[in-house]
Design a protein around this motif. Structure first.
Motif, PDB file in Angstrom:
ATOM      1  N   ALA A  34       7.338   3.022  -1.419  1.00 22.28           N
ATOM      2  CA  ALA A  34       6.635   1.795  -0.676  1.00 22.28           C
ATOM      3  C   ALA A  34       6.881   1.124  -0.505  1.00 22.28           C
ATOM      4  CB  ALA A  34       4.743   1.370  -0.812  1.00 22.28           C
ATOM      5  N   LEU A  83       6.341   7.310  -5.082  1.00 23.09           N
ATOM      6  CA  LEU A  83       5.079   6.554  -4.203  1.00 23.09           C
ATOM      7  C   LEU A  83       5.489   5.339  -4.062  1.00 23.09           C
ATOM      8  CD1 LEU A  83       2.398   8.888  -5.522  1.00 23.09           C
ATOM      9  CD2 LEU A  83       2.735   9.286  -3.161  1.00 23.09           C
ATOM     10  N   ARG A 118       1.110  -1.430   0.094  1.00 22.02           N
ATOM     11  CA  ARG A 118      -0.292   0.140   0.024  1.00 22.02           C
ATOM     12  C   ARG A 118       0.567   1.427  -0.205  1.00 22.02           C
ATOM     13  NH1 ARG A 118      -5.433   0.979   0.949  1.00 22.02           N
ATOM     14  NH2 ARG A 118      -6.046  -1.367   1.060  1.00 22.02           N
ATOM     15  N   CYS A 119       0.860   1.764  -1.399  1.00 21.36           N
ATOM     16  CA  CYS A 119       1.834   3.252  -0.959  1.00 21.36           C
ATOM     17  C   CYS A 119       1.143   4.607  -0.145  1.00 21.36           C
ATOM     18  CB  CYS A 119       1.520   3.456  -1.816  1.00 21.36           C
ATOM     19  SG  CYS A 119       2.086   2.497  -3.898  1.00 21.36           S
ATOM     20  N   ARG A 120       1.282   5.405  -0.108  1.00 16.24           N
ATOM     21  CA  ARG A 120       1.496   6.688   0.990  1.00 16.24           C
ATOM     22  C   ARG A 120      -0.665   7.488   0.282  1.00 16.24           C
ATOM     23  NH1 ARG A 120       5.977   8.341  -0.482  1.00 16.24           N
ATOM     24  NH2 ARG A 120       5.845  10.773  -1.441  1.00 16.24           N
ATOM     25  N   ASP A 121      -0.735   7.501  -0.774  1.00 15.22           N
ATOM     26  CA  ASP A 121      -1.632   7.545  -1.548  1.00 15.22           C
ATOM     27  C   ASP A 121      -2.897   6.793  -1.544  1.00 15.22           C
ATOM     28  OD1 ASP A 121      -0.846   6.414  -3.395  1.00 15.22           O
ATOM     29  OD2 ASP A 121      -1.195   7.859  -5.175  1.00 15.22           O
TER      30      ASP A 121
END
Length: 321
Positions: free
Chosen positions: A109, A105, A26-29
């Motif tokens: 991650a 991103l 899961r990326c921060r966005d």
């Protein structure tokens, strides 16, 4: 000598992922990437390896190499960038994903995920083409211990091999942006030109100039340079003499951003491996398991350059304009 014509990833037999563990990153966005973890044989790892693909290349293209490294004691992560392969959304048309997102991103991650698995192990990156440049865009790139890059560059057209420059400019800097404008994404797969690409990625490739940071908004450029400056990893950058995209000039240009890294370049020839041709993709074909792949283990595991005599004589030269 064996004659081997260059072939793109789509024509190469790929390993199945049945012996790897699926993973969601899961990326921060909020975007979720999908990939696989290849666990070290015997259960004891000597390092965590992240494999960054080239643009428009599926992660599964590197599965044979990932399994090879796992059999030699590494935990290995393969993953698809957003918009590609297992990480492709249901609708690609109009998708705004960019090259910079893959570094800021996606790779970021992946880096955090592998660091959190075991922060005591060396954190290693194998980056092919753009995959060797993206790490410098990550906020956490300072965690990297060593990198191996292969034909790593960001596709500035003047750095293409002179004999192929006009063909590549027509393909990637004229045809690609026109088709991207028409379709809302680049339909590379139906053309046999690698995989489909999000419009943002295709356009960043097509219109990037000599200075990478100029593709970022002016207020962000200083931050981009600072992230590259934070990288103090050892980098072994491989070029191959018949690579028409990842030329020595292109690789030097990309490496110039890693100003605080310890950098070595290895300028290889197809004849080093008993071949007449290698090109931009071939070093990740399984035919190189007993040669190039085995050599890379020396660097990844022991920080030993397996090709010290093949240093790029122009590695410290002024970059072309």
């Amino acid at each position: 000598m064996e004659q081997v014509a260059e072939r793109g990833p789509s024509t190469t037999k790929r390993a199945l992922a049945s012996d790897a563990e699926p993973i969601d990153i899961r990326c921060r966005d909020g975007v979720v990437l999908r990939g696989h973890i290849w666990r070290a044989a015997g259960g004891s790892s000597c390092g965590n390896v992240i494999i960054n693909p080239a643009t428009g290349v599926l992660a599964r293209y590197y599965h044979y190499y990932a399994r090879f490294l796992a059999e030699r004691g590494f935990d290995v992560l393969t993953y698809d960038y957003r918009g590609i392969g297992l990480s492709r959304p249901p609708r690609l048309r109009g998708c705004s994903y960019r090259w910079r997102d893959w570094g800021e991103l996606d790779f970021d991650a992946a880096l955090i995920a592998m660091h959190e698995r075991n922060c005591e192990l060396p954190l290693l990156v194998v980056g092919h083409s753009i995959g060797g440049f993206l790490p410098g865009l990550s906020d956490h790139a300072g965690l990297i211990d060593r990198m191996l890059t292969v034909g790593a560059q960001y596709a500035y057209w003047r750095d293409y091999a002179a004999a192929h420059r006009m063909r590549l400019v027509w393909k990637w800097h004229i045809v690609m942006p026109v088709l991207t404008a028409v379709f809302g994404y680049f339909p590379g797969k139906r053309l046999g030109w690698l995989e489909d690409l999000p419009a943002g990625v295709a356009n960043e490739w097509s219109f990037r100039g000599a200075r990478m940071e100029r593709s970022h908004p002016v207020p962000e450029r200083g931050d981009v340079i600072a992230r590259f400056d934070a990288v103090e990893a050892s980098i072994l950058a491989v070029t191959v003499s018949d690579d028409d995209i990842g030329t020595a000039a292109a690789v030097r240009r990309g490496l110039s951003y890693y100003r605080h890294a310890e950098v070595a370049q290895a300028a290889l020839e197809p004849s080093d491996f008993g071949l007449d041709a290698i090109g931009h993709f071939s070093l990740f074909h399984a035919r190189h398991a007993a040669g190039f792949w085995l050599d890379t283990v020396l660097w990844l595991r022991d920080a030993v350059n397996p090709w010290p005599q093949r240093r790029d004589a122009e590695a410290l030269a002024t970059l072309p304009g």
